[in-house]
Design an enzyme around this catalytic site. Structure first.
Site, PDB file in Angstrom:
ATOM      1  N   GLU A 138     134.420   7.873  21.951  1.00 50.23           N
ATOM      2  CA  GLU A 138     133.138   8.149  21.283  1.00 50.23           C
ATOM      3  C   GLU A 138     133.375   9.088  20.102  1.00 50.23           C
ATOM      4  OE1 GLU A 138     130.778   9.411  24.673  1.00 50.23           O
ATOM      5  OE2 GLU A 138     131.164   7.524  25.709  1.00 50.23           O
ATOM      6  N   ARG A 178     138.543   5.610  27.419  1.00 51.57           N
ATOM      7  CA  ARG A 178     137.392   6.468  27.751  1.00 51.57           C
ATOM      8  C   ARG A 178     137.795   7.742  28.522  1.00 51.57           C
ATOM      9  NH1 ARG A 178     131.768   6.061  29.543  1.00 51.57           N
ATOM     10  NH2 ARG A 178     131.448   6.801  31.652  1.00 51.57           N
ATOM     11  N   HIS A 207     127.632  12.459  23.291  1.00 52.69           N
ATOM     12  CA  HIS A 207     128.238  11.153  23.584  1.00 52.69           C
ATOM     13  C   HIS A 207     127.756  10.136  22.555  1.00 52.69           C
ATOM     14  CE1 HIS A 207     129.467  11.720  27.967  1.00 52.69           C
ATOM     15  NE2 HIS A 207     128.760  12.819  27.756  1.00 52.69           N
ATOM     16  N   HIS A 210     134.278  11.818  26.393  1.00 52.63           N
ATOM     17  CA  HIS A 210     134.747  10.426  26.439  1.00 52.63           C
ATOM     18  C   HIS A 210     135.551  10.139  25.170  1.00 52.63           C
ATOM     19  CE1 HIS A 210     131.406   9.400  29.502  1.00 52.63           C
ATOM     20  NE2 HIS A 210     132.573   9.558  30.117  1.00 52.63           N
ATOM     21  N   GLU A 249     123.100  10.837  23.343  1.00 50.71           N
ATOM     22  CA  GLU A 249     123.814   9.599  23.031  1.00 50.71           C
ATOM     23  C   GLU A 249     123.492   9.295  21.572  1.00 50.71           C
ATOM     24  OE1 GLU A 249     125.903   7.989  24.909  1.00 50.71           O
ATOM     25  OE2 GLU A 249     125.362   8.385  27.009  1.00 50.71           O
TER      26      GLU A 249
HETATM   27  O1  0X9 Z   1     127.894   7.232  31.477  1.00 50.78           O
HETATM   28  C1  0X9 Z   1     128.043   8.325  30.930  1.00 50.78           C
HETATM   29  O2  0X9 Z   1     128.792   9.195  31.346  1.00 50.78           O
HETATM   30  C2  0X9 Z   1     127.262   8.635  29.652  1.00 50.78           C
HETATM   31  N1  0X9 Z   1     127.084   7.434  28.885  1.00 50.78           N
HETATM   32  S1  0X9 Z   1     128.361   6.894  28.008  1.00 50.78           S
HETATM   33  O3  0X9 Z   1     128.033   5.572  27.470  1.00 50.78           O
HETATM   34  N2  0X9 Z   1     128.543   7.860  26.766  1.00 50.78           N
HETATM   35  O4  0X9 Z   1     129.524   6.917  28.816  1.00 50.78           O
HETATM   36  C3  0X9 Z   1     125.923   9.214  29.985  1.00 50.78           C
HETATM   37  C4  0X9 Z   1     125.958  10.512  30.727  1.00 50.78           C
HETATM   38  C5  0X9 Z   1     124.601  11.075  30.983  1.00 50.78           C
HETATM   39  N3  0X9 Z   1     124.644  12.233  31.787  1.00 50.78           N
HETATM   40  C6  0X9 Z   1     123.645  12.650  32.623  1.00 50.78           C
HETATM   41  N4  0X9 Z   1     122.550  12.016  32.768  1.00 50.78           N
HETATM   42  N5  0X9 Z   1     123.815  13.715  33.317  1.00 50.78           N
HETATM   43 ZN    ZN Z   2     130.138   9.094  26.848  1.00 49.24          ZN
END
Ligand code: 0X9
Ligand code: ZN
Length: 318
Positions: free
Chosen positions: A70, A125, A195, A67, A269
């Site tokens: 970030e 993003r 992230h 992303h 994160e």
């Molecule tokens: O939404 C996302 O892609 C991620 N959060 S963000 O705020 N950095 O955009 C989280 C991705 C988590 N991935 C999995 N659970 N596989």
């Molecule tokens: Zn992210």
């Protein structure tokens, strides 16, 4: 490269120079390789950290910056490599890991988006591929993997921030990662994708609230990492399944890798908890990277013990 400042954010041209510099300076065990090209044809360079040895080694993968906005994530990938090259001569923890594991670090996965967030729109993003005859730009690369594609927290609208693409793996950046992971899947034992923000260590799944394969062990490892991180500066990190701690999301790299058979697949994160969100102040780069290093090392050491039980004894966890 000696004076490289690891406590500021860097534009992509400086990160490219840093990749060249570190591979040149530490050529005995750090080499750079091409993963693929971005939509705008930029080289996706990764670093392979590998101590010369006869052993058949397994692979740990770390990617940062899927992303664009970030920025703390690419800063961490650079910090991680710096720590390894600076300390490996004298640090038994690092030497032990590198006896059995090669570590592959992709400092910026979404390079086109990263550049765009530096030059045009700080909170960009997605990647920068064109859709709708140039009426909209960008696919959320963390919705573009071929796992329950475009079912949760994804949009088929190309102007959405969570546009899942025209089909699974439609994007060159996603394809580059998929081709690498598929070709090396027998050897990859750990996949970490970095992230921000929220201070979480996320286990699979994102696309479902169901528990992943070997969930108890995987959750235990995530909790060990979270507590190692908290010990450094007292910052709280929570561990658990993505779908429960954050929200359900489909098409993420972590879930795709997990379902390919690689158990230890985690999303980090990093800081903060919502006060600065994606624009984490530079004075937090160092503490964030220090604590994240502790968490990542905890996971890598666990994996080393697990896959090389006789060659990796007496591990000390932070
Ligand atoms: O939404 C996302 O892609 C991620 N959060 S963000 O705020 N950095 O955009 C989280 C991705 C988590 N991935 C999995 N659970 N596989
Ligand atoms: Zn992210």
């Amino acid at each position: 490269i000696n004076e490289y400042n690891y406590t500021t954010y860097h534009p992509m041209n400086e990160i490219y120079d840093w990749i060249n510099g570190i591979a040149k300076k530490h050529s005995q065990f750090v080499t750079q390789h091409l993963l693929g090209l971005t939509y705008e044809s930029r080289p996706m360079q990764y670093l392979k950290i590998s101590q010369p040895s006869e052993n058949h080694k397994k692979i740990v993968w770390i990617d940062c910056g899927i992303h664009a906005r970030e920025w703390i994530a690419p800063a961490f990938c650079q910090w991680f490599v710096k720590e390894i090259v600076q300390n490996y001569q004298n640090d038994q923890r690092i030497r032990k890991i590198l006896q059995n594991l090669d570590i592959y670090v992709l400092p910026v996965l979404n390079i086109d988006g990263y550049i765009y967030s530096w030059t045009k729109e700080r909170l960009w993003r997605k990647n920068r591929s064109q859709y709708g005859n140039g009426t909209c730009y960008g696919v959320d690369l963390n919705r573009n993997f071929n796992v329950s594609w475009c079912t949760h927290r994804s949009s088929t609208n190309c102007s959405s921030n969570s546009f899942c693409g025209s089909s699974p793996v439609s994007e060159p950046e996603t394809r580059a990662v998929v081709e690498f992971v598929e070709s090396r899947k027998a050897d990859i034992v750990c996949f970490l994708t970095m992230h921000s923000y929220s201070q979480l260590i996320l286990t699979a799944y994102g696309y479902s609230t169901g528990l992943s394969r070997n969930y108890n062990e995987i959750f235990k490892v995530a909790e060990m990492a979270a507590s190692a991180m908290e010990k450094i500066h007292g910052t709280k990190y929570r561990a658990g399944p993505f779908s429960k701690l954050l929200y359900e999301a489909s098409g993420t790299s972590q879930d795709w890798v997990h379902d390919l058979g690689i158990d230890f697949s985690f999303t980090f994160e990093l800081r903060d908890n919502g006060s600065h969100k994606f624009t984490l102040p530079e004075d937090q780069i160092q503490p964030t990277c220090e604590e994240t290093m502790a968490g990542v090392m905890t996971i890598i050491e666990y994996v080393n013990e697990k896959y090389f039980p006789n060659k990796a004894s007496t591990t000390v966890f932070n």
